[in-house]
Design a protein around this motif. Structure first.
Motif, PDB file in Angstrom:
ATOM      1  N   THR A  21       1.142  -1.154  -0.095  1.00  0.00           N
ATOM      2  CA  THR A  21      -0.480  -0.039   0.124  1.00  0.00           C
ATOM      3  C   THR A  21       0.490   1.796   0.355  1.00  0.00           C
ATOM      4  N   ALA A  22       1.618   1.626   0.803  1.00  0.00           N
ATOM      5  CA  ALA A  22       2.864   2.373   0.811  1.00  0.00           C
ATOM      6  C   ALA A  22       4.375   1.686   0.986  1.00  0.00           C
ATOM      7  N   PRO A  23       5.180   1.781   0.022  1.00  0.00           N
ATOM      8  CA  PRO A  23       6.665   1.354  -0.391  1.00  0.00           C
ATOM      9  C   PRO A  23       7.365   2.391   0.504  1.00  0.00           C
ATOM     10  N   ASP A  24       6.760   3.340  -0.004  1.00  0.00           N
ATOM     11  CA  ASP A  24       7.698   4.665   0.100  1.00  0.00           C
ATOM     12  C   ASP A  24       7.286   5.470   2.262  1.00  0.00           C
ATOM     13  N   LEU A  25       6.596   3.965   3.093  1.00  0.00           N
ATOM     14  CA  LEU A  25       6.706   4.221   4.234  1.00  0.00           C
ATOM     15  C   LEU A  25       7.458   3.102   5.182  1.00  0.00           C
ATOM     16  N   PHE A  26       7.173   1.604   4.296  1.00  0.00           N
ATOM     17  CA  PHE A  26       7.284   0.677   4.819  1.00  0.00           C
ATOM     18  C   PHE A  26       7.752  -0.521   4.085  1.00  0.00           C
ATOM     19  N   VAL A  27       8.857  -1.416   5.299  1.00  0.00           N
ATOM     20  CA  VAL A  27       9.414  -2.212   4.702  1.00  0.00           C
ATOM     21  C   VAL A  27       9.705  -3.587   5.368  1.00  0.00           C
ATOM     22  N   ILE A  28       9.694  -4.741   4.580  1.00  0.00           N
ATOM     23  CA  ILE A  28       9.963  -6.360   5.584  1.00  0.00           C
ATOM     24  C   ILE A  28      11.623  -6.633   5.240  1.00  0.00           C
ATOM     25  N   ASP A  29      11.970  -6.138   6.639  1.00  0.00           N
ATOM     26  CA  ASP A  29      13.819  -6.640   6.269  1.00  0.00           C
ATOM     27  C   ASP A  29      14.396  -7.753   6.376  1.00  0.00           C
ATOM     28  N   ASP A  30      15.388  -8.200   6.497  1.00  0.00           N
ATOM     29  CA  ASP A  30      16.029  -9.863   5.838  1.00  0.00           C
ATOM     30  C   ASP A  30      15.196 -10.876   7.181  1.00  0.00           C
ATOM     31  N   ASP A  31      14.601 -10.023   8.205  1.00  0.00           N
ATOM     32  CA  ASP A  31      14.362 -10.877   9.031  1.00  0.00           C
ATOM     33  C   ASP A  31      13.077 -11.127   9.303  1.00  0.00           C
ATOM     34  N   ASP A  32      12.837 -10.592   7.730  1.00  0.00           N
ATOM     35  CA  ASP A  32      11.565 -11.080   7.682  1.00  0.00           C
ATOM     36  C   ASP A  32       9.987  -9.921   8.972  1.00  0.00           C
ATOM     37  N   LYS A  33      10.780  -8.919   9.417  1.00  0.00           N
ATOM     38  CA  LYS A  33       9.750  -7.910   9.780  1.00  0.00           C
ATOM     39  C   LYS A  33       9.603  -6.350   9.482  1.00  0.00           C
ATOM     40  N   LEU A  34       8.433  -6.353  10.080  1.00  0.00           N
ATOM     41  CA  LEU A  34       7.847  -4.732   9.525  1.00  0.00           C
ATOM     42  C   LEU A  34       8.913  -3.735  10.176  1.00  0.00           C
ATOM     43  N   ARG A  35       9.904  -3.001   9.329  1.00  0.00           N
ATOM     44  CA  ARG A  35      10.188  -1.743   9.635  1.00  0.00           C
ATOM     45  C   ARG A  35      10.150  -0.361   8.663  1.00  0.00           C
ATOM     46  N   LEU A  37      10.153   3.155   7.281  1.00  0.00           N
ATOM     47  CA  LEU A  37      10.888   3.928   6.483  1.00  0.00           C
ATOM     48  C   LEU A  37      10.475   5.491   7.268  1.00  0.00           C
ATOM     49  N   VAL A  38       9.301   5.387   7.565  1.00  0.00           N
ATOM     50  CA  VAL A  38       9.279   6.734   7.587  1.00  0.00           C
ATOM     51  C   VAL A  38       8.391   7.040   8.740  1.00  0.00           C
ATOM     52  N   GLU A  39       9.064   7.518   9.898  1.00  0.00           N
ATOM     53  CA  GLU A  39       8.210   7.157  11.676  1.00  0.00           C
ATOM     54  C   GLU A  39       6.901   8.848  11.156  1.00  0.00           C
ATOM     55  N   GLN A  40       6.922   9.793  10.589  1.00  0.00           N
ATOM     56  CA  GLN A  40       6.342  10.467  10.329  1.00  0.00           C
ATOM     57  C   GLN A  40       6.524  11.413   8.702  1.00  0.00           C
ATOM     58  N   PRO A  41       5.127  10.759   8.531  1.00  0.00           N
ATOM     59  CA  PRO A  41       4.832  10.761   7.032  1.00  0.00           C
ATOM     60  C   PRO A  41       4.535  11.685   6.951  1.00  0.00           C
ATOM     61  N   ALA A  42       5.603  12.597   5.630  1.00  0.00           N
ATOM     62  CA  ALA A  42       5.045  13.853   5.067  1.00  0.00           C
ATOM     63  C   ALA A  42       3.275  14.423   4.996  1.00  0.00           C
TER      64      ALA A  42
END
Length: 66
Positions: A21-35, A37-42
């Motif tokens: 939905t928002a690939p510029d805000l979230f990513v799944i890291d190498d450990d399959d955990k959500l990370r 990318l931006v905590e406070q969206p513009a």
């Protein structure tokens, strides 16, 4: 005031709906955990952040006004 994205790690299953939905805000890291990318969206990212919160199947995401 810009809201902050909060992830409830106890609920999150890292199923990546938010990433799609928002690939510029979230990513799944190498450990399959959500990370975040931006905590406070513009302002121009807020619609995507809200959509990701609504679409999370586990209700693990929220937007918090501070």
């Amino acid at each position: 005031m810009t809201p902050r994205i909060v992830v409830d790690r106890d609920l999150c299953e890292s199923n990546a709906v938010c990433v799609r939905t928002a690939p510029d805000l979230f990513v799944i890291d190498d450990d399959d955990k959500l990370r975040l990318l931006v905590e406070q969206p513009a302002p121009d990212q807020l619609d995507k952040a809200q959509a990701a919160v609504r679409r999370c199947p586990k209700r693990a995401l929220s937007l918090v006004e501070e």
